[in-house]
Enzyme design. Structure first.
Site, PDB file in Angstrom:
ATOM      1  N   GLU A 139      33.155  46.844  37.063  1.00  0.00           N
ATOM      2  CA  GLU A 139      34.006  47.824  37.739  1.00  0.00           C
ATOM      3  C   GLU A 139      33.762  49.192  37.100  1.00  0.00           C
ATOM      4  OE1 GLU A 139      37.947  48.608  36.615  1.00  0.00           O
ATOM      5  OE2 GLU A 139      38.046  47.059  35.080  1.00  0.00           O
ATOM      6  N   LYS A 184      46.828  42.788  30.181  1.00  0.00           N
ATOM      7  CA  LYS A 184      47.617  43.465  29.152  1.00  0.00           C
ATOM      8  C   LYS A 184      49.057  43.001  29.189  1.00  0.00           C
ATOM      9  CE  LYS A 184      45.122  47.470  27.769  1.00  0.00           C
ATOM     10  NZ  LYS A 184      44.168  47.971  28.738  1.00  0.00           N
TER      11      LYS A 184
HETATM   12  N1  PSU Z   1      43.834  46.839  32.940  1.00  0.00           N
HETATM   13  C1  PSU Z   1      43.270  47.317  31.831  1.00  0.00           C
HETATM   14  N2  PSU Z   1      42.402  48.378  31.935  1.00  0.00           N
HETATM   15  C2  PSU Z   1      42.089  48.938  33.141  1.00  0.00           C
HETATM   16  C3  PSU Z   1      42.688  48.380  34.314  1.00  0.00           C
HETATM   17  C4  PSU Z   1      43.551  47.340  34.159  1.00  0.00           C
HETATM   18  O1  PSU Z   1      43.525  46.820  30.757  1.00  0.00           O
HETATM   19  O2  PSU Z   1      41.310  49.903  33.205  1.00  0.00           O
HETATM   20  C5  PSU Z   1      42.317  48.941  35.667  1.00  0.00           C
HETATM   21  C6  PSU Z   1      41.321  47.986  36.353  1.00  0.00           C
HETATM   22  O3  PSU Z   1      40.392  48.744  37.093  1.00  0.00           O
HETATM   23  C7  PSU Z   1      42.205  47.174  37.282  1.00  0.00           C
HETATM   24  C8  PSU Z   1      43.220  48.223  37.692  1.00  0.00           C
HETATM   25  O4  PSU Z   1      41.521  46.630  38.383  1.00  0.00           O
HETATM   26  O5  PSU Z   1      43.463  48.978  36.517  1.00  0.00           O
HETATM   27  C9  PSU Z   1      44.493  47.607  38.223  1.00  0.00           C
HETATM   28  O6  PSU Z   1      45.305  48.602  38.741  1.00  0.00           O
HETATM   29  P1  PSU Z   1      46.638  48.220  39.569  1.00  0.00           P
HETATM   30  O7  PSU Z   1      47.577  47.662  38.536  1.00  0.00           O
HETATM   31  O8  PSU Z   1      47.098  49.525  40.154  1.00  0.00           O
HETATM   32  O9  PSU Z   1      46.235  47.219  40.583  1.00  0.00           O
END
Ligand code: PSU
Ligand code: MN
Length: 299
Positions: free
Chosen positions: A22, A156
């Site tokens: 990603e 996380k």
């Molecule tokens: N969790 C992390 N680091 C990140 C992300 C999530 O520890 O950079 C990023 C990833 O790209 C993940 C996105 O797909 O955040 C998820 O965002 P949301 O919670 O808005 O779906």
């Protein structure tokens, strides 16, 4: 529309191993500069050393890319527009100059071009207080729907990890521990929550993925704990997470801004520590993903 990089295209047509990455983690929405560039280089290098071709996903000049040329890395690193799975179909008509793909977007792209393995740091999940906000990351549905094996260090601890696991069960996503019986919590090796399956090596992980493919089911989530030497102190990290979530509530931040906001809060509060932990686990996951991709390509 989807532009597949030359090297990725050649590898796919030869049936060689490819690992998708990603780009949100490497953009301004993920790691701070210059750690973002270091993370990208370390992931690319470790994938190549294991005998696979990396396919960084991103949006450039209104195109969806699977494999970004080295000259364009700079633009991906500087990108500040988050592109999730639902946004992919809109980048063309918007002629979006640069976009950083999340896990959900990358998994969709990987599946569309025939890449079966994907690596990241941590996936999104069910947010705490979901009963109020309804916030569930589209990463989870994307993994459920697309036949891609996703390698991550769990999610996380600012998320609701028990509910995240429950949701994955509902969506029939096998959660497989890499040499562990427990779901890792990104900066820490063990959330205390059990995972239903465990593998010791890349060959077994490849076997699970191939069985999913034969059954016509979706993706698999392989979770690998951060290397022990780089693990952070759980008490400290949980304190910092509480602070960051309170700040979020006070400032009424919601939607796609939630994850980047909490990530930058954690970074500031743990100084460099969380960043070097992040680099270590991202590289570790990329190596495991490449080993699995090599196994799959050999079958
Ligand atoms: N969790 C992390 N680091 C990140 C992300 C999530 O520890 O950079 C990023 C990833 O790209 C993940 C996105 O797909 O955040 C998820 O965002 P949301 O919670 O808005 O779906
Ligand atoms: Mn969300």
């Amino acid at each position: 529309m989807i532009v597949v990089g030359d090297e990725v295209k050649d590898a796919l047509s030869a049936g060689n191993a490819v690992v998708a990455l990603e780009s949100t983690i490497f953009s301004t929405l993920g790691l701070p500069s210059p750690a973002n560039e270091e993370a990208l280089q370390r992931c690319l290098t470790v994938i190549r050393s294991a005998g696979a071709v990396p396919a960084l996903t991103a949006v450039l000049d209104g195109d969806i890319c699977a494999g970004v040329s080295e000259e364009a890395h700079e633009r991906v690193l500087a990108s500040a527009v988050k592109v999730a799975a639902r946004d992919l179909s809109t980048v063309g008509f918007r002629n979006l100059p640069e976009g950083a793909t999340t896990v959900s977007a990358s998994v969709v792209i990987a599946d569309a071009v025939g890449i079966e393995v994907f690596a990241t740091g941590g996936i999104g999940g069910v947010h705490r207080e979901v009963e109020i906000t309804g916030d569930v990351s589209s990463d989870l549905d994307a993994i459920a729907r697309h036949q891609v094996l996703v390698v991550s260090a769990g999610a996380k601890a600012f998320l609701d990890l028990p509910r995240t696991l429950e949701y994955l069960e509902t969506q029939s996503v096998p959660v497989v521990g890499w040499q562990t019986n427990h779901f890792p919590a990104f900066y820490t090796r063990d959330s205390g929550l059990p995972v239903p399956h465990r593998v010791e090596d890349a060959e077994s992980a490849a076997q699970i993925h191939l069985a999913r493919r034969e059954l016509g089911q979706g993706g698999t989530l392989l979770v690998a704990p951060i290397p022990a030497a780089d693990e952070l102190d759980p008490t400290e990290i949980n304190r910092v997470i509480e602070e960051s979530l309170n700040d979020l509530r006070d400032r009424k931040i919601s939607g796609p801004q939630v994850t980047p906001h909490v990530l930058s809060g954690l970074e500031k509060a743990t100084a460099g520590e969380s960043v070097s932990a992040n680099l270590s686990l991202a590289e570790h996951n990329a190596r495991i993903a490449a080993e699995i991709a090599v196994e799959i390509s050999a079958k």
